[in-house]
Structure formats: C-alpha cells, structure tokens
Design a protein around this motif. Structure first.
Motif, PDB file in Angstrom:
ATOM      1  N   UNK A   1       5.784   1.142   3.989  1.00 40.99           N
ATOM      2  CA  UNK A   1       4.333   1.012   4.149  1.00 40.99           C
ATOM      3  C   UNK A   1       3.826   1.657   5.434  1.00 40.99           C
ATOM      4  N   UNK A   2       4.739   2.144   6.288  1.00 40.29           N
ATOM      5  CA  UNK A   2       4.358   2.759   7.559  1.00 40.29           C
ATOM      6  C   UNK A   2       4.248   4.274   7.388  1.00 40.29           C
ATOM      7  N   UNK A   3       3.170   4.893   7.861  1.00 41.90           N
ATOM      8  CA  UNK A   3       3.049   6.352   7.756  1.00 41.90           C
ATOM      9  C   UNK A   3       4.231   7.098   8.380  1.00 41.90           C
TER      10      UNK A   3
ATOM     11  N   UNK B   1       0.769  -1.237   0.000  1.00 44.58           N
ATOM     12  CA  UNK B   1       0.000   0.000   0.000  1.00 44.58           C
ATOM     13  C   UNK B   1       0.795   1.278   0.000  1.00 44.58           C
ATOM     14  N   UNK B   2       2.062   1.211  -0.419  1.00 42.46           N
ATOM     15  CA  UNK B   2       2.895   2.411  -0.455  1.00 42.46           C
ATOM     16  C   UNK B   2       3.484   2.587  -1.852  1.00 42.46           C
ATOM     17  N   UNK B   3       3.667   3.835  -2.256  1.00 41.98           N
ATOM     18  CA  UNK B   3       4.322   4.089  -3.551  1.00 41.98           C
ATOM     19  C   UNK B   3       5.820   3.867  -3.454  1.00 41.98           C
ATOM     20  N   UNK B   4       6.363   3.791  -2.235  1.00 38.82           N
ATOM     21  CA  UNK B   4       7.769   3.448  -2.059  1.00 38.82           C
ATOM     22  C   UNK B   4       8.739   4.584  -2.247  1.00 38.82           C
ATOM     23  N   UNK B   5       8.285   5.805  -2.039  1.00 39.52           N
ATOM     24  CA  UNK B   5       9.148   6.958  -2.296  1.00 39.52           C
ATOM     25  C   UNK B   5       9.610   7.660  -1.027  1.00 39.52           C
ATOM     26  N   UNK B   6       9.326   7.100   0.138  1.00 40.20           N
ATOM     27  CA  UNK B   6       9.774   7.734   1.381  1.00 40.20           C
ATOM     28  C   UNK B   6      11.299   7.691   1.502  1.00 40.20           C
ATOM     29  N   UNK B   7      11.855   8.753   2.063  1.00 39.37           N
ATOM     30  CA  UNK B   7      13.263   8.744   2.440  1.00 39.37           C
ATOM     31  C   UNK B   7      13.347   8.117   3.834  1.00 39.37           C
TER      32      UNK B   7
END
Length: 368
Positions: A312-314, A129-135
């Motif tokens: 996937x974690x906020x 459920x994540x776009x996978x763009x978090x740093x």
C-alpha cells in the motif's frame, strides 16, 4: 458484527542459524523464538489473526492481552478497528506508551484488520488501496555470529539464494570487513548494532566504518530514544542512519523526524500499535521526506501484515527476512522465501493465510 471471543496462543519454535556457534554472548541468547498469537472470533464466523512482538516477553504480552485488553473488546464491532485502537491506547496509557502494552495492542489491531478485509472479501492490501502487484525487495537479516568466518559463510549463502541486500547484526570491525570482502562492491550491506554505544563511541565506530560503503547503520546509540544524539551523529558521518524498531506509536516517530535523526525509519507493525499506527507513521514519514524500511524479523501474522502494508506504500523500501530456519513454520515456507530477491504478497482475502493449527498445537507453551 460483534467480537465474541479472543484467544491467545503462546508458542516457542526452535530454529537454526546455520552455523555452529548459534548462540552468541550478546544477541537474543536463544535457540527458539517466542510467538504470541491472537485469534479474534466474531458472531458472523469471521476470524482474525494477529501477533505481538514477544521475544523474551511472551508471557507478559499474553497476560496483557488476556487481562487488560480482552475485557474491553468483547461485544465491540471489529469493523470499528481504528476507534478501538484509539480507545485502547487512551484507556491503557497509564500502563505505558512503550513496550508490553503497545505490543499487546498491536496484536489485536492486526487481527481486527484481518477481519475487516475478510468481511470486505478483499486481500488486505486491496482494502488499503493497492492492487498488490508490487515486487517487494527483500534483504537477508543475518544473525549475530561474532565470528568473521561465519559472517562470510552466511553472506555468501544469502547471495547464492538471490538476496541483493544483506544486513549484519555485528558490532566489531572484523565482521563488517569480512562481509565486504566476500560480497565485493555489488551487494549493499547494512549493519544493525542494536543500541550498543554512547554517542562518542558511535561516532568513532562509524568513522572507522566509512571505508566499507555501508547502506545504513542501525540504532548505534543507547538509549534508542536519544534522538538529539542520533541527529548529531547523523550530521557527523557519511553513513546513513536507520532507527525505529524500538519506537512505539506515531508520536515517537514524530519526535524522531523533528530531530532529523534518521535517513530511514523502521516501524515494526507488531510493536508500534499495529496496522492502524503503522499507517500514521508512514504518512508522517512521507510528510517529512523520510524513507520507511519496515522492521519485520517475524514469522507470524505480523509478517503478512508487513507485506500488505508495503504493497500500500508508493515506495515500500526494503523488507527484512530474518536469516534463520525454523523447525516448523506457521505458514508455507515459500511466504518467507523471496524469489530472485523479491517477496510475493498473498492474494487471498484478509492477511491471505491463517496460521497452521498443527504447528500451533505442536509448539504451544504450557502455562499455568
């Protein structure tokens, strides 16, 4: 789709700590780390990879997978990963809800999620459920050197590499003081003590460390499941408390949260029951208002799984990079090397990468 084969690979890969006194008297006692990899094959040709926590218990974990888990899985549909996890925990509960059995289940669970994401033609973080763009902010998790000069040398080196958070594995004030002196006030410092003290000893030590403005102290009390004492300690100190690397399954974390024992929870995907159980723990932590800081001093599929879970974690917290250098890596070293203090998550299907077959061959442990 059906599982057709499960293969276990036991490895031992030499490493360097970067200092001369590379093996201390009280920490791991090793110059090579154990790996227990799992390869699950299916009738469609899709292959999944996982690994279990295996430091100093590699043989036992491998045998648990081969003799206790493998017979239950051949012929099962790997896409039914959460049901498989539930059934394995139910069938194997007699053999322990901690340790070897859960480590083995963790490895299989990670491999199954790799298959599920590959079947969906998505990176695992996208499937979750994540776009996978978090740093993803990284911290350098140093070896235990038990030497103030070595601590200062490695702290400075980590800072020069761009790490913005540094964790010690020390139990003496001289090393903690040395780290703060070399890093100044700009770099947060954490200290993992690895469960050395009684509750009274821990209270005395943490009171004496308050002047060093620590980001957290990790697992200061033995036994680690004494959540009541940990909660009392937390109430008596200004230093935040972290724990969880020795807890298995969401039930232990619920006990921890009910006791208000921690500020930071540290589930380890290779220990808690895999991705399936890690997700439950993260949901629990959200409900209780506890920040998750994934425990991840690993260099196999479990590390990749941690990256995808963090995506996937906020609020993914900080991610651990064990500050040692291997003779060979199962994946390109860049995967474990943060850029400007941040990890990048692989963006190809499944976990993103399969382990290097040549490294598996070259560092395999011969077993009878």
């Amino acid at each position: 789709m059906k599982i057709t084969n499960i293969e276990v690979f036991e490895l031992k890969i030499p490493f360097s700590t970067g200092v001369k006194n590379k093996v201390s008297s009280n920490f791991l006692k090793a110059d090579a780390l154990d790996f227990c990899l799992v390869k699950i094959e299916t009738d469609t040709g899709i292959i999944g990879w996982g690994d279990a926590f295996a430091f100093h218990c590699r043989r036992a974990v491998a045998e648990a997978i081969n003799t206790m888990i493998k017979p239950h899985l051949i012929g099962k549909n790997p896409l039914d990963v959460q049901q498989i996890n539930f059934e394995l925990q139910k069938k194997l509960h007699l053999f322990g809800r901690y340790g070897i059995t859960i480590f083995a289940i963790s490895a299989v669970d990670i491999a199954l999620w790799d298959i599920v994401a590959k079947h969906s033609n998505l990176p695992l973080c996208n499937f979750l459920g994540s776009v996978g763009e978090k740093k993803l902010p990284a911290y350098a998790s140093l070896w235990r050197y038990e030497d103030a000069e070595a601590v200062q040398d490695r702290c400075q080196y980590a800072k020069n590499l761009g790490y913005k958070y540094i964790k010690l594995h020390e139990v003496f004030t001289s090393e903690v003081k040395a780290a703060r002196n070399i890093l100044g006030d700009d770099i947060p410092i954490m200290v993992d003590t690895n469960c050395p003290w009684t509750k009274d000893e821990a209270r005395q030590m943490l009171n004496s460390w308050e002047e060093y403005s620590l980001y957290w102290v990790e697992e200061p009390i033995n036994p680690p499941e004494d959540f009541e004492s940990l909660s009392n300690l937390r109430a008596d100190t200004f230093i935040p408390i972290a724990a969880g690397e020795n807890a298995c399954t969401s039930f232990e974390f619920k006990k921890m949260f009910d006791a208000e024992a921690v500020d930071y929870a540290q589930p380890s995907v290779t220990k808690v029951g895999g991705i399936t159980e890690f997700k439950k723990i993260n949901h629990l932590a959200d409900t209780y208002g506890v920040q998750v800081m994934p425990h991840s001093p690993y260099f196999g599929p479990g590390f990749l799984a941690t990256l995808h879970l963090a995506q996937s974690m906020p609020n993914p917290g900080l991610l651990e990079r064990f500050f040692i250098d291997f003779e060979a890596y199962l994946y390109p070293k860049e995967i474990f090397t943060p850029q400007d203090g941040f990890f990048k998550t692989p963006d190809t299907i499944g976990l993103g990468l399969d382990p290097d077959k040549d490294v598996i061959k070259d560092f395999a442990v011969k077993t009878l």
